[in-house]
Design a protein around this motif. Structure first.
Motif: not given
Length: 175
Positions: A137-152
């Motif tokens: 399962e792949t995860y991606f979030e961008a909660n740092n003003n649109g920049m990567i916060s969670t990726c993996g």
């Protein structure tokens, strides 16, 4: 003889076409692209000088934070704090390890997040962490003003502490 060359040329062109079309695709491509655009804007506005904090935690209650500092596109500092759960009922975490590395001593400790710039993080996201996998399962979030916060990603069936990637809790411009 000419026929053999024509056949060889046809096979070569077919192989090249197959190779080009087999580029590995990534999950969350649109989110990644938007986030990368946010990163490019931040990079320009910060003159490529910033710090970011990577966090990790375990089901056992241990946690760590690593702060990576980048100046003019080069990692100049890395600091690290490792905590374990405190005694109950107070339960304040206890710092078990803490250190800081200046530029000339970078990577002298084995613990902590890798000394990557955000350019490196985005490259690793695209070429490793976000690759489409049948068994994960792949995860991606961008909660740092649109920049990567969670990726993996997490491999299917894994029970504890299985995340392969990065969790960035903050990204700040340097002074």
């Amino acid at each position: 003889m000419k026929r053999n060359y024509a056949l060889l040329l046809l096979l070569l062109l077919t192989a090249i076409t197959v190779f080009i079309s087999c580029k590995k695709s990534i999950d969350h491509k649109n989110d990644y692209d938007r986030s990368h655009d946010s990163w490019m804007s931040f990079k320009k506005s910060s003159n490529n000088s910033y710090s970011y904090k990577v966090s990790s935690g375990s089901w056992t209650g241990t946690s760590s934070e690593t702060v990576i500092t980048v100046k003019d596109g080069k990692v100049t500092n890395r600091s690290y704090v490792y905590k374990i759960p405190g005694e109950k009922p107070v339960s304040q975490p206890i710092v078990k390890e803490e250190w800081q590395e200046e530029q000339v001593k970078l990577n002298t400790h084995s613990a902590g997040a890798a000394t990557l710039t955000l350019d490196d993080v985005y490259q690793k996201a695209k070429t490793e962490w976000l690759l489409k996998r049948k068994d994960a399962e792949t995860y991606f979030e961008a909660n740092n003003n649109g920049m990567i916060s969670t990726c993996g990603y997490v491999n299917n069936g894994c029970q504890d502490d299985c995340f392969n990637g990065i969790k960035i809790v903050s990204i700040l411009k340097s002074n």
